[in-house]
Design an enzyme around this catalytic site. Structure first.
Site, PDB file in Angstrom:
ATOM      1  CG  ASP A 157      42.448  33.913  51.509  1.00  0.00           C
ATOM      2  OD1 ASP A 157      42.904  34.760  52.298  1.00  0.00           O
ATOM      3  OD2 ASP A 157      42.596  32.685  51.675  1.00  0.00           O
ATOM      4  N   GLY A 182      34.510  40.816  35.916  1.00  0.00           N
ATOM      5  CA  GLY A 182      33.227  41.500  35.956  1.00  0.00           C
ATOM      6  C   GLY A 182      32.777  41.850  34.548  1.00  0.00           C
ATOM      7  CD  GLU A 205      42.986  36.791  36.974  1.00  0.00           C
ATOM      8  OE1 GLU A 205      41.862  37.221  36.637  1.00  0.00           O
ATOM      9  OE2 GLU A 205      43.786  37.430  37.674  1.00  0.00           O
TER      10      GLU A 205
END
Length: 288
Positions: A157, A182, A205
């Site tokens: 989104d 990442g 997160e």
């Protein structure tokens, strides 16, 4: 030797000598085979033929990390010089010019390639080459980094980010502003893994190699890293580094016995079975 094994051999040998490699130091004898191997590995990441992490029931976490593919991504940064990106192709012309080493995944695509890939990319969505996007995915204005894998029928989104090598399963919803961390180094580190059928609420997160197991629901504003305590409110059990399957998780706080400031934690407020998860609206699951 199998093609993949040969690629791995070339890339691991080059990785051992990586400090000597730059676009200027490659010789004609080494530039061709090494560059071809790196490009082939990135192309297979891009197509989904290979993944930085893949399911493996023999592994302790149920996932195996293919570290040599991280090597390929990092070597590509050494092999390529920065160049102007964003002037030329119609896809790139949607953005201001950039100075980078990695082109956009769809930079040279036309209607036929988009139709074959089967995902929808809203203007403002950025996917770097070397990331896989499955059929049925919807990309709102968002960012997916090199080495990432987004499974079929998932939603990324608005303003969500999927970091390098992160693994997103099928039927996952990353709500607005979600950040999925990442990882490229250290090579043995697990990327963030979001398994199938997971919902992650806005502005949450998930970072530092955390695994969110199948069917879990994270409410808005949940922050989970490798050291975050995930407390089951009913049993008191504490999980670290992994959200159990079909858990419903909200932000919480652990009181300080000495009366000082409380510490953030994530709280499992309930666990649902697969049938309930499939049939119940997310808002209903988050009510308590």
């Amino acid at each position: 030797m199998h093609q993949t094994d040969q690629l791995q051999h070339v890339i691991e040998a080059a990785w051992a000598a990586r400090d000597t490699l730059t676009p200027d130091t490659l010789t004609p004898d080494t530039q061709g085979p090494l560059r071809e191997a790196v490009n082939a590995a990135l192309a297979m990441l891009d197509s989904g033929a290979l993944r930085v992490a893949e399911p493996d029931q023999a592994a302790e976490t149920g996932w195996r990390v293919n570290s040599w593919l991280k090597m390929a991504v990092l070597l590509s940064f050494r092999l390529e010089a920065n160049r102007l990106i964003g002037q030329g192709s119609p896809a790139e012309n949607n953005f201001a010019p950039a100075w980078d080493k990695v082109p956009l995944k769809t930079a040279t695509w036309g209607a036929e390639q988009f139709a074959q890939a089967g995902f929808r990319a809203v203007p403002g969505s950025v996917v770097r080459r070397g990331a896989f996007i499955g059929a049925g995915v919807v990309l709102m204005p968002s960012f997916v980094n090199i080495g990432a894998h987004v499974g079929p029928n998932s939603m990324v989104d608005g303003w969500a980010t999927v970091g390098s090598c992160a693994q997103i399963g099928a039927n996952v919803h990353l709500s607005g502003g979600v950040g999925i961390g990442g990882v490229l180094e250290p090579l043995q580190a697990n990327p963030v893994i979001i398994e199938d059928d997971v919902f992650i609420g806005a502005r949450s997160e998930v970072v530092e190699g955390v695994i969110v197991r199948r069917g879990a629901v994270l409410s808005m504003g949940v922050y989970i890293g490798s050291g975050t305590k995930i407390v089951n409110r009913a049993s008191g059990q504490v999980h670290i580094g992994e959200v159990p399957a079909f858990s419903v998780v909200v932000p919480g706080a652990l009181p300080d016995p000495a009366g000082g400031p409380s510490l953030y934690c994530a709280v499992i407020v309930k666990t649902v079975d697969e049938r309930t998860r499939a049939k119940t609206a997310i808002n209903a699951l988050l009510r308590d």
